[in-house]
Design a protein around this motif. Structure first.
Motif, PDB file in Angstrom:
ATOM      1  N   VAL A   1       9.874   4.566   1.960  1.00 46.38           N
ATOM      2  CA  VAL A   1       8.887   4.006   0.856  1.00 46.38           C
ATOM      3  C   VAL A   1       9.766   5.427  -0.347  1.00 46.38           C
ATOM      4  O   VAL A   1      10.348   6.708   0.197  1.00 46.38           O
ATOM      5  CB  VAL A   1       7.494   4.847   1.513  1.00 46.38           C
ATOM      6  N   ALA A   2       9.481   5.323  -1.088  1.00 50.86           N
ATOM      7  CA  ALA A   2      10.362   5.900  -2.360  1.00 50.86           C
ATOM      8  C   ALA A   2       9.509   5.290  -3.783  1.00 50.86           C
ATOM      9  O   ALA A   2       9.457   4.987  -3.902  1.00 50.86           O
ATOM     10  CB  ALA A   2      11.660   5.707  -1.983  1.00 50.86           C
ATOM     11  N   GLY A   3      10.325   6.728  -4.643  1.00 50.20           N
ATOM     12  CA  GLY A   3       9.572   6.473  -5.584  1.00 50.20           C
ATOM     13  C   GLY A   3      11.069   6.616  -6.764  1.00 50.20           C
ATOM     14  O   GLY A   3      12.111   6.574  -6.503  1.00 50.20           O
TER      15      GLY A   3
ATOM     16  N   THR B   1       0.631  -1.460  -0.053  1.00 51.02           N
ATOM     17  CA  THR B   1       0.495   0.385   0.130  1.00 51.02           C
ATOM     18  C   THR B   1       0.960   1.057  -0.295  1.00 51.02           C
ATOM     19  O   THR B   1       0.521   2.124  -0.529  1.00 51.02           O
ATOM     20  CB  THR B   1      -1.111  -0.229   1.192  1.00 51.02           C
ATOM     21  N   LEU B   2       2.488   1.347   0.714  1.00 46.08           N
ATOM     22  CA  LEU B   2       2.886   2.268   1.307  1.00 46.08           C
ATOM     23  C   LEU B   2       3.116   2.631  -0.439  1.00 46.08           C
ATOM     24  O   LEU B   2       3.931   3.583  -0.955  1.00 46.08           O
ATOM     25  CB  LEU B   2       3.994   2.208   1.684  1.00 46.08           C
ATOM     26  N   ALA B   3       3.673   1.694  -1.482  1.00 53.00           N
ATOM     27  CA  ALA B   3       4.308   1.450  -2.259  1.00 53.00           C
ATOM     28  C   ALA B   3       3.058   2.001  -3.612  1.00 53.00           C
ATOM     29  O   ALA B   3       3.813   3.231  -4.185  1.00 53.00           O
ATOM     30  CB  ALA B   3       5.026   0.785  -2.528  1.00 53.00           C
ATOM     31  N   ARG B   4       2.468   2.000  -3.333  1.00 51.92           N
ATOM     32  CA  ARG B   4       1.097   1.907  -4.450  1.00 51.92           C
ATOM     33  C   ARG B   4       0.871   3.160  -4.116  1.00 51.92           C
ATOM     34  O   ARG B   4       0.969   4.592  -5.445  1.00 51.92           O
ATOM     35  CB  ARG B   4      -0.176   1.314  -4.144  1.00 51.92           C
ATOM     36  N   SER B   5       1.200   3.485  -3.130  1.00 52.48           N
ATOM     37  CA  SER B   5       0.673   5.714  -2.832  1.00 52.48           C
ATOM     38  C   SER B   5       2.048   6.271  -3.705  1.00 52.48           C
ATOM     39  O   SER B   5       1.682   7.382  -3.579  1.00 52.48           O
ATOM     40  CB  SER B   5       0.812   5.202  -0.969  1.00 52.48           C
TER      41      SER B   5
END
Length: 117
Positions: free
Chosen positions: A42-44, A16-20
């Motif tokens: 968490v990162a993009g 969920t964190l990655a998707r966000s």
């Protein structure tokens, strides 16, 4: 292959964190890792002229920079059908060969669960 419903709450949380992160930042991939103490990073995707990192490589780097000693799990949300060798290597470097790497689609549904090894 592990089904999404088979995942524990902590693994669902990092997906969920990655998707966000992916949605919020408008990047091709979002990723999250959980360290040995349960902290999450968490990162993009990073795509600068001088620096290119996948979302998972960035999340691992953030964990290392924050003092993490190991990883319990990693998740990446992407259109890809497999976790790249480079992503798995980054997770393996910090978490070891047996660290689970969860790959989910943009809808958050788990595509595949592999180990970093």
């Amino acid at each position: 292959m592990t089904q999404s419903s088979d995942l524990g709450p902590e693994d669902r949380k990092i997906i969920t964190l990655a998707r966000s992160a992916r949605a919020r930042n408008g990047v091709p991939e979002g990723a999250a890792v959980r360290d040995e103490t349960g902290r999450t990073y968490v990162a993009g995707t990073v795509a600068l002229d001088s620096l290119k990192l996948s979302a998972l490589q960035t999340a691992v780097a953030m964990a290392v920079a924050s003092g993490a000693q190991s990883l319990e799990a990693a998740a990446v949300v992407s259109e890809a059908d497999a976790a790249s060798d480079e992503d798995r290597a980054a997770v393996r470097d910090l978490g070891g060969a047996g660290t689970p790497v969860l790959l989910a689609g943009p809808d958050g549904e788990l595509k595949v669960s592999v180990t970093a090894g």
